[in-house]
Motif scaffolding. Sequence first.
Motif, PDB file in Angstrom:
ATOM      1  N   UNK A  48       0.934  -1.129  -0.107  1.00 26.35           N
ATOM      2  CA  UNK A  48       0.035  -0.069  -0.187  1.00 26.35           C
ATOM      3  C   UNK A  48       1.044   1.184  -0.039  1.00 26.35           C
ATOM      4  N   UNK A  49       0.600   2.108  -0.837  1.00 25.84           N
ATOM      5  CA  UNK A  49       1.399   3.441  -1.097  1.00 25.84           C
ATOM      6  C   UNK A  49       0.794   4.437  -0.545  1.00 25.84           C
ATOM      7  N   UNK A  50       1.233   5.312   0.340  1.00 29.77           N
ATOM      8  CA  UNK A  50       0.306   6.323   1.012  1.00 29.77           C
ATOM      9  C   UNK A  50       1.333   7.930   0.753  1.00 29.77           C
ATOM     10  N   UNK A  51       0.541   8.701   1.050  1.00 32.22           N
ATOM     11  CA  UNK A  51       1.268  10.187   0.903  1.00 32.22           C
ATOM     12  C   UNK A  51       0.353  11.194   0.603  1.00 32.22           C
ATOM     13  N   UNK A  52       0.862  12.437   0.597  1.00 32.90           N
ATOM     14  CA  UNK A  52       0.057  13.593   0.422  1.00 32.90           C
ATOM     15  C   UNK A  52      -0.129  13.598  -1.202  1.00 32.90           C
ATOM     16  N   UNK A  53      -1.204  14.313  -1.507  1.00 32.65           N
ATOM     17  CA  UNK A  53      -1.612  14.621  -2.920  1.00 32.65           C
ATOM     18  C   UNK A  53      -0.043  15.152  -3.928  1.00 32.65           C
ATOM     19  N   UNK A  54       0.032  14.859  -5.016  1.00 30.92           N
ATOM     20  CA  UNK A  54       1.475  15.180  -5.568  1.00 30.92           C
ATOM     21  C   UNK A  54       2.582  14.741  -5.193  1.00 30.92           C
ATOM     22  N   UNK A  55       2.586  13.806  -4.477  1.00 28.36           N
ATOM     23  CA  UNK A  55       3.880  12.921  -3.864  1.00 28.36           C
ATOM     24  C   UNK A  55       4.441  12.021  -5.142  1.00 28.36           C
ATOM     25  N   UNK A  56       3.861  11.710  -6.117  1.00 27.00           N
ATOM     26  CA  UNK A  56       4.040  10.760  -6.879  1.00 27.00           C
ATOM     27  C   UNK A  56       3.571   9.315  -6.738  1.00 27.00           C
ATOM     28  N   UNK A  57       2.580   9.212  -6.002  1.00 24.46           N
ATOM     29  CA  UNK A  57       1.966   7.871  -5.751  1.00 24.46           C
ATOM     30  C   UNK A  57       1.307   7.210  -7.068  1.00 24.46           C
ATOM     31  N   UNK A  58       0.527   8.116  -7.540  1.00 24.32           N
ATOM     32  CA  UNK A  58      -0.326   7.499  -8.804  1.00 24.32           C
ATOM     33  C   UNK A  58       0.555   7.498  -9.950  1.00 24.32           C
ATOM     34  N   UNK A  59       1.580   8.321 -10.077  1.00 26.22           N
ATOM     35  CA  UNK A  59       2.576   8.206 -11.309  1.00 26.22           C
ATOM     36  C   UNK A  59       3.213   7.052 -11.184  1.00 26.22           C
ATOM     37  N   UNK A 222       3.274  -4.534   3.479  1.00 28.69           N
ATOM     38  CA  UNK A 222       4.203  -3.361   3.721  1.00 28.69           C
ATOM     39  C   UNK A 222       3.429  -2.030   3.344  1.00 28.69           C
ATOM     40  N   UNK A 223       3.826  -0.923   3.803  1.00 29.98           N
ATOM     41  CA  UNK A 223       3.345   0.331   3.355  1.00 29.98           C
ATOM     42  C   UNK A 223       4.444   1.382   2.994  1.00 29.98           C
ATOM     43  N   UNK A 224       4.328   1.853   2.032  1.00 32.84           N
ATOM     44  CA  UNK A 224       5.481   2.760   1.439  1.00 32.84           C
ATOM     45  C   UNK A 224       4.766   4.292   1.785  1.00 32.84           C
ATOM     46  N   UNK A 236       6.274  -2.395   7.831  1.00 34.45           N
ATOM     47  CA  UNK A 236       5.118  -3.014   8.042  1.00 34.45           C
ATOM     48  C   UNK A 236       4.130  -1.809   8.653  1.00 34.45           C
ATOM     49  N   UNK A 237       2.757  -2.350   8.398  1.00 30.66           N
ATOM     50  CA  UNK A 237       1.993  -1.369   8.922  1.00 30.66           C
ATOM     51  C   UNK A 237       1.866  -0.648  10.562  1.00 30.66           C
ATOM     52  N   UNK A 238       2.396  -1.699  11.311  1.00 31.22           N
ATOM     53  CA  UNK A 238       2.424  -1.460  12.755  1.00 31.22           C
ATOM     54  C   UNK A 238       3.742  -0.595  12.853  1.00 31.22           C
ATOM     55  N   UNK A 239       4.840  -0.731  12.021  1.00 32.30           N
ATOM     56  CA  UNK A 239       5.994   0.119  12.018  1.00 32.30           C
ATOM     57  C   UNK A 239       5.447   1.773  11.761  1.00 32.30           C
ATOM     58  N   UNK A 240       4.896   1.634  10.439  1.00 35.80           N
ATOM     59  CA  UNK A 240       4.662   3.162   9.656  1.00 35.80           C
ATOM     60  C   UNK A 240       3.667   3.652  10.670  1.00 35.80           C
ATOM     61  N   UNK A 241       2.524   3.137  11.045  1.00 30.17           N
ATOM     62  CA  UNK A 241       1.582   3.734  11.937  1.00 30.17           C
ATOM     63  C   UNK A 241       1.709   4.075  13.313  1.00 30.17           C
TER      64      UNK A 241
END
Length: 257
Positions: A48-59, A222-224, A236-241
């Motif tokens: 799962x890829x997260x981040x603010x708008x314009x961070x490059x996720x969708x690209x 995993x979460x990026x 891992x999700x628990x590490x990131x959150x």
Amino acid sequence: MVEVSETPGKQPIIVVKDICKTFDVPGSEPIRALENVSNHVDKGEVLVVIGPSGSGKSTFLRALNGLETVDSGSIVIDGVELTDGKTNLNKLRQTVGMVFQHFNLFQHKTALENVTMPQTVVLKRSRHEANEVGRQLLERVGIGDKADSYPRQLSGGQQQRVAIARSLAMTPKVMLFDEATSALDPETVGGVLDLMKQLAGEGMTMVVVTHEMGFAREAADRVSFMDEGRIVEEGRPDEIFDQPRRQRTQIFLSQIL
């Protein structure tokens, strides 16, 4: 920039190395959408890829399906180098399904026809076989009774389920989800997320760009976290959150959780 190492003992189905992408903007500075991004996804893994708008996720996600060409770097999916100019992208896309934010259904075709048409055109299945597969998949995604309905007669959540069934009909090895719930009414988001969790639980390899942090926590292996075209932090999700290491990740999560 975070270096993401491959998991020992596992064979990645997606390998991304140092991809860069810049968009030219008339009258302004070019936008660096991706800057030396590397990652991998193992078979059956959910990234799962997260981040603010314009961070490059969708690209990043669109690059995995060849919808965006990268300026440099390499992308290999199931042993095929996507960034090789000789690669047949249409053939590769048969193994990489993609679900978009705005459904992209044919408005003049029924739900069943939206699911069957790609099968007959791309996979050369007979109409009978395509109909059988289509009806089974519409049942699987919970809208078997809507086979003869047109998109205008369906809710947003139902249309997104048709789009998911259409992608599954191609028997993909990888599913990409680009903000698949962001255009839905709040009441229908949960059903689509539950369907995505079901696919993850069945072992489908998935790369998901989303703002739904609950889904990321529950379904991801995993979460990026991306920002300004780079992977800032991954784990891992628990590490990131629960224990994000980077200040930029901490700030982002403090604003949305």
